[in-house]
Write an enzyme that holds these catalytic residues in place. Sequence first.
Site, mmCIF file in Angstrom:
data_model
loop_
_atom_site.group_PDB
_atom_site.id
_atom_site.type_symbol
_atom_site.label_atom_id
_atom_site.label_comp_id
_atom_site.label_asym_id
_atom_site.label_seq_id
_atom_site.Cartn_x
_atom_site.Cartn_y
_atom_site.Cartn_z
ATOM 1 N N ILE A 1 0.865 -1.178 0.000
ATOM 2 C CA ILE A 1 0.000 0.000 0.000
ATOM 3 C C ILE A 1 0.899 1.225 0.000
ATOM 4 O O ILE A 1 1.817 1.341 0.815
ATOM 5 C CB ILE A 1 -0.999 -0.017 1.184
ATOM 6 C CG1 ILE A 1 -1.961 1.165 1.103
ATOM 7 C CG2 ILE A 1 -0.296 -0.085 2.510
ATOM 8 C CD1 ILE A 1 -3.145 1.055 2.054
ATOM 9 N N SER A 2 0.677 2.097 -0.955
ATOM 10 C CA SER A 2 1.514 3.291 -1.092
ATOM 11 C C SER A 2 1.260 4.271 0.043
ATOM 12 O O SER A 2 0.267 4.173 0.768
ATOM 13 C CB SER A 2 1.220 3.987 -2.428
ATOM 14 O OG SER A 2 1.579 3.160 -3.508
#
Length: 85
Positions: A46-47
């Site tokens: 997840i960025s």
Amino acid sequence: MIGYGVISNDHVEGGFRRVDRKFFVPRGNENIAHSDQPLKEGNIHISAPHIYGSAIEALDLVPNSSTSFLNIGCGTGYISCIVAE
């Protein structure tokens, strides 16, 4: 993110406030879910929130309009949930 100029749209801010990132991070990372950093464990990635903020702002979506976007990938669904708000 508003304070740092990443987002300026009230609707985008509202989406981030209503969608809790802790439900999308890899298990065991809930305690750092609200930090502005990418998280990765195994094949789950997840960025950092500011990346999503920049992307959503660039879409320039209009609430309650026929405008839409297609999010192709096998991610966590976090960005789609924010946009849906």
